[in-house]
Design a protein around this motif. Structure first.
Motif, PDB file in Angstrom:
ATOM      1  N   HIS A  37       0.834  -1.207   0.000  1.00 36.81           N
ATOM      2  CA  HIS A  37       0.000   0.000   0.000  1.00 36.81           C
ATOM      3  C   HIS A  37       0.867   1.256   0.000  1.00 36.81           C
ATOM      4  O   HIS A  37       0.554   2.228  -0.690  1.00 36.81           O
ATOM      5  N   GLU A  38       1.975   1.235   0.733  1.00 36.00           N
ATOM      6  CA  GLU A  38       2.905   2.370   0.720  1.00 36.00           C
ATOM      7  C   GLU A  38       3.477   2.588  -0.677  1.00 36.00           C
ATOM      8  O   GLU A  38       3.596   3.725  -1.139  1.00 36.00           O
ATOM      9  N   GLN A  39       3.828   1.504  -1.347  1.00 37.82           N
ATOM     10  CA  GLN A  39       4.369   1.597  -2.709  1.00 37.82           C
ATOM     11  C   GLN A  39       3.304   2.156  -3.667  1.00 37.82           C
ATOM     12  O   GLN A  39       3.602   2.993  -4.513  1.00 37.82           O
ATOM     13  N   TYR A  40       2.074   1.679  -3.524  1.00 39.55           N
ATOM     14  CA  TYR A  40       0.951   2.165  -4.327  1.00 39.55           C
ATOM     15  C   TYR A  40       0.741   3.664  -4.096  1.00 39.55           C
ATOM     16  O   TYR A  40       0.610   4.441  -5.050  1.00 39.55           O
ATOM     17  N   GLU A  41       0.719   4.088  -2.842  1.00 37.80           N
ATOM     18  CA  GLU A  41       0.527   5.507  -2.508  1.00 37.80           C
ATOM     19  C   GLU A  41       1.645   6.362  -3.104  1.00 37.80           C
ATOM     20  O   GLU A  41       1.394   7.432  -3.648  1.00 37.80           O
ATOM     21  N   LYS A  42       2.875   5.889  -2.986  1.00 41.32           N
ATOM     22  CA  LYS A  42       4.020   6.606  -3.542  1.00 41.32           C
ATOM     23  C   LYS A  42       3.877   6.726  -5.066  1.00 41.32           C
ATOM     24  O   LYS A  42       4.113   7.793  -5.635  1.00 41.32           O
ATOM     25  N   PHE A  43       3.462   5.645  -5.697  1.00 40.60           N
ATOM     26  CA  PHE A  43       3.304   5.643  -7.151  1.00 40.60           C
ATOM     27  C   PHE A  43       2.215   6.623  -7.592  1.00 40.60           C
ATOM     28  O   PHE A  43       2.426   7.436  -8.483  1.00 40.60           O
ATOM     29  N   ILE A  44       1.045   6.556  -6.969  1.00 43.59           N
ATOM     30  CA  ILE A  44      -0.044   7.422  -7.430  1.00 43.59           C
ATOM     31  C   ILE A  44       0.211   8.894  -7.105  1.00 43.59           C
ATOM     32  O   ILE A  44      -0.285   9.767  -7.805  1.00 43.59           O
ATOM     33  N   ALA A  45       1.020   9.162  -6.081  1.00 40.55           N
ATOM     34  CA  ALA A  45       1.351  10.558  -5.767  1.00 40.55           C
ATOM     35  C   ALA A  45       2.090  11.216  -6.930  1.00 40.55           C
ATOM     36  O   ALA A  45       1.938  12.406  -7.174  1.00 40.55           O
ATOM     37  N   GLY A  46       2.871  10.427  -7.668  1.00 41.28           N
ATOM     38  CA  GLY A  46       3.616  10.971  -8.795  1.00 41.28           C
ATOM     39  C   GLY A  46       2.965  10.727 -10.143  1.00 41.28           C
ATOM     40  O   GLY A  46       3.525  11.064 -11.185  1.00 41.28           O
ATOM     41  N   VAL A  89      -5.177  -6.032 -18.034  1.00 41.14           N
ATOM     42  CA  VAL A  89      -4.019  -6.241 -18.913  1.00 41.14           C
ATOM     43  C   VAL A  89      -2.755  -6.583 -18.121  1.00 41.14           C
ATOM     44  O   VAL A  89      -1.749  -6.977 -18.699  1.00 41.14           O
ATOM     45  N   TRP A  90      -2.806  -6.420 -16.800  1.00 39.47           N
ATOM     46  CA  TRP A  90      -1.654  -6.717 -15.953  1.00 39.47           C
ATOM     47  C   TRP A  90      -2.158  -6.880 -14.528  1.00 39.47           C
ATOM     48  O   TRP A  90      -3.079  -6.196 -14.104  1.00 39.47           O
ATOM     49  N   ASP A  91      -1.551  -7.815 -13.806  1.00 34.65           N
ATOM     50  CA  ASP A  91      -1.805  -7.892 -12.365  1.00 34.65           C
ATOM     51  C   ASP A  91      -0.587  -8.508 -11.693  1.00 34.65           C
ATOM     52  O   ASP A  91       0.174  -9.243 -12.318  1.00 34.65           O
ATOM     53  N   ASP A  92      -0.423  -8.148 -10.448  1.00 25.84           N
ATOM     54  CA  ASP A  92       0.649  -8.730  -9.647  1.00 25.84           C
ATOM     55  C   ASP A  92       0.249  -8.634  -8.191  1.00 25.84           C
ATOM     56  O   ASP A  92      -0.755  -7.992  -7.848  1.00 25.84           O
ATOM     57  N   SER A  93       1.036  -9.274  -7.326  1.00 27.38           N
ATOM     58  CA  SER A  93       0.645  -9.322  -5.918  1.00 27.38           C
ATOM     59  C   SER A  93       1.854  -9.335  -4.988  1.00 27.38           C
ATOM     60  O   SER A  93       2.995  -9.478  -5.413  1.00 27.38           O
ATOM     61  N   HIS A  94       1.542  -9.172  -3.731  1.00 31.28           N
ATOM     62  CA  HIS A  94       2.479  -9.264  -2.624  1.00 31.28           C
ATOM     63  C   HIS A  94       3.710  -8.374  -2.814  1.00 31.28           C
ATOM     64  O   HIS A  94       3.562  -7.201  -3.162  1.00 31.28           O
ATOM     65  N   TRP A  95       4.905  -8.914  -2.591  1.00 32.53           N
ATOM     66  CA  TRP A  95       6.129  -8.103  -2.620  1.00 32.53           C
ATOM     67  C   TRP A  95       6.452  -7.583  -4.017  1.00 32.53           C
ATOM     68  O   TRP A  95       7.304  -6.717  -4.176  1.00 32.53           O
ATOM     69  N   ARG A  96       5.776  -8.111  -5.050  1.00 31.89           N
ATOM     70  CA  ARG A  96       6.034  -7.651  -6.421  1.00 31.89           C
ATOM     71  C   ARG A  96       5.313  -6.347  -6.744  1.00 31.89           C
ATOM     72  O   ARG A  96       5.500  -5.799  -7.815  1.00 31.89           O
ATOM     73  N   ILE A  97       4.501  -5.849  -5.815  1.00 30.57           N
ATOM     74  CA  ILE A  97       3.854  -4.548  -6.013  1.00 30.57           C
ATOM     75  C   ILE A  97       4.814  -3.489  -5.494  1.00 30.57           C
ATOM     76  O   ILE A  97       4.950  -3.284  -4.289  1.00 30.57           O
ATOM     77  N   THR A  98       5.513  -2.866  -6.426  1.00 30.66           N
ATOM     78  CA  THR A  98       6.482  -1.833  -6.080  1.00 30.66           C
ATOM     79  C   THR A  98       6.258  -0.618  -6.974  1.00 30.66           C
ATOM     80  O   THR A  98       5.569  -0.704  -7.997  1.00 30.66           O
ATOM     81  N   TYR A  99       6.856   0.466  -6.594  1.00 32.89           N
ATOM     82  CA  TYR A  99       6.791   1.678  -7.426  1.00 32.89           C
ATOM     83  C   TYR A  99       7.257   1.341  -8.838  1.00 32.89           C
ATOM     84  O   TYR A  99       6.615   1.704  -9.823  1.00 32.89           O
ATOM     85  N   ASP A 100       8.363   0.616  -8.942  1.00 32.36           N
ATOM     86  CA  ASP A 100       8.920   0.285 -10.263  1.00 32.36           C
ATOM     87  C   ASP A 100       8.022  -0.655 -11.059  1.00 32.36           C
ATOM     88  O   ASP A 100       7.840  -0.468 -12.259  1.00 32.36           O
ATOM     89  N   SER A 101       7.447  -1.663 -10.413  1.00 31.14           N
ATOM     90  CA  SER A 101       6.578  -2.593 -11.158  1.00 31.14           C
ATOM     91  C   SER A 101       5.318  -1.885 -11.637  1.00 31.14           C
ATOM     92  O   SER A 101       4.843  -2.145 -12.749  1.00 31.14           O
ATOM     93  N   LEU A 102       4.784  -0.984 -10.823  1.00 24.86           N
ATOM     94  CA  LEU A 102       3.609  -0.220 -11.239  1.00 24.86           C
ATOM     95  C   LEU A 102       3.953   0.716 -12.396  1.00 24.86           C
ATOM     96  O   LEU A 102       3.207   0.806 -13.376  1.00 24.86           O
ATOM     97  N   SER A 103       5.108   1.362 -12.301  1.00 25.45           N
ATOM     98  CA  SER A 103       5.550   2.274 -13.378  1.00 25.45           C
ATOM     99  C   SER A 103       5.704   1.515 -14.695  1.00 25.45           C
ATOM    100  O   SER A 103       5.274   1.984 -15.752  1.00 25.45           O
ATOM    101  N   LYS A 104       6.315   0.357 -14.617  1.00 21.74           N
ATOM    102  CA  LYS A 104       6.539  -0.447 -15.807  1.00 21.74           C
ATOM    103  C   LYS A 104       5.206  -0.916 -16.428  1.00 21.74           C
ATOM    104  O   LYS A 104       5.019  -0.868 -17.634  1.00 21.74           O
ATOM    105  N   ALA A 105       4.280  -1.341 -15.579  1.00 18.96           N
ATOM    106  CA  ALA A 105       2.982  -1.807 -16.062  1.00 18.96           C
ATOM    107  C   ALA A 105       2.229  -0.693 -16.792  1.00 18.96           C
ATOM    108  O   ALA A 105       1.622  -0.914 -17.837  1.00 18.96           O
ATOM    109  N   ILE A 106       2.281   0.501 -16.254  1.00 13.52           N
ATOM    110  CA  ILE A 106       1.568   1.647 -16.851  1.00 13.52           C
ATOM    111  C   ILE A 106       2.224   2.035 -18.170  1.00 13.52           C
ATOM    112  O   ILE A 106       1.547   2.400 -19.129  1.00 13.52           O
ATOM    113  N   ALA A 107       3.530   1.928 -18.240  1.00 11.06           N
ATOM    114  CA  ALA A 107       4.262   2.336 -19.449  1.00 11.06           C
ATOM    115  C   ALA A 107       4.032   1.396 -20.624  1.00 11.06           C
ATOM    116  O   ALA A 107       4.162   1.790 -21.779  1.00 11.06           O
ATOM    117  N   GLU A 108       3.681   0.142 -20.344  1.00 14.50           N
ATOM    118  CA  GLU A 108       3.529  -0.842 -21.433  1.00 14.50           C
ATOM    119  C   GLU A 108       2.231  -0.681 -22.186  1.00 14.50           C
ATOM    120  O   GLU A 108       1.270  -0.152 -21.723  1.00 14.50           O
TER     121      GLU A 108
END
Length: 108
Positions: A37-46, A89-108
């Motif tokens: 959730h912290e990673q998600y919050e950090k991602f959506i803030a930017g 079009v993309w999903d992931d879970s647990h420790w794989r939810i990071t700022y970088d994984s979210l950024s990459k998913a959105i960019a694809e």
């Protein structure tokens, strides 16, 4: 920031009308979920141009099950699911939810 807490199928189905949106499912009691959730919050803030929504599994289990069953995506918590044009079009879970994984998913 364009995130909202959702609890009903109606709210979710409204989001499906968006071109793109990110759904974050999390547990209120799990430490792994708290970190995701912290990673998600950090991602959506930017990334405030991205429409996002989240649900707390303990408060919206029927909705969580509905998403899993409707899109044939195994329920996990925490879990992030990216939808485009009403389809996952993309999903992931647990420790794989990071700022970088979210950024990459959105960019694809």
């Amino acid at each position: 920031m364009t995130t909202s807490k959702i609890e009903t199928e109606e709210q979710f189905n409204e989001l499906l009308k968006e071109d793109t949106f990110l759904l974050f499912k999390h547990s209120l009691t799990c430490p792994v979920s708290a970190e995701a959730h912290e990673q998600y919050e950090k991602f959506i803030a930017g990334n405030d141009q991205l429409k996002t929504a989240y649900l707390a599994v303990q408060e919206a289990r029927p909705l969580s099950n509905y998403v899993a069953e409707t899109f044939d995506i195994r329920h996990q918590s925490p879990q992030a699911i990216l939808f485009k044009n009403g389809k996952p079009v993309w999903d992931d879970s647990h420790w794989r939810i990071t700022y970088d994984s979210l950024s990459k998913a959105i960019a694809e």
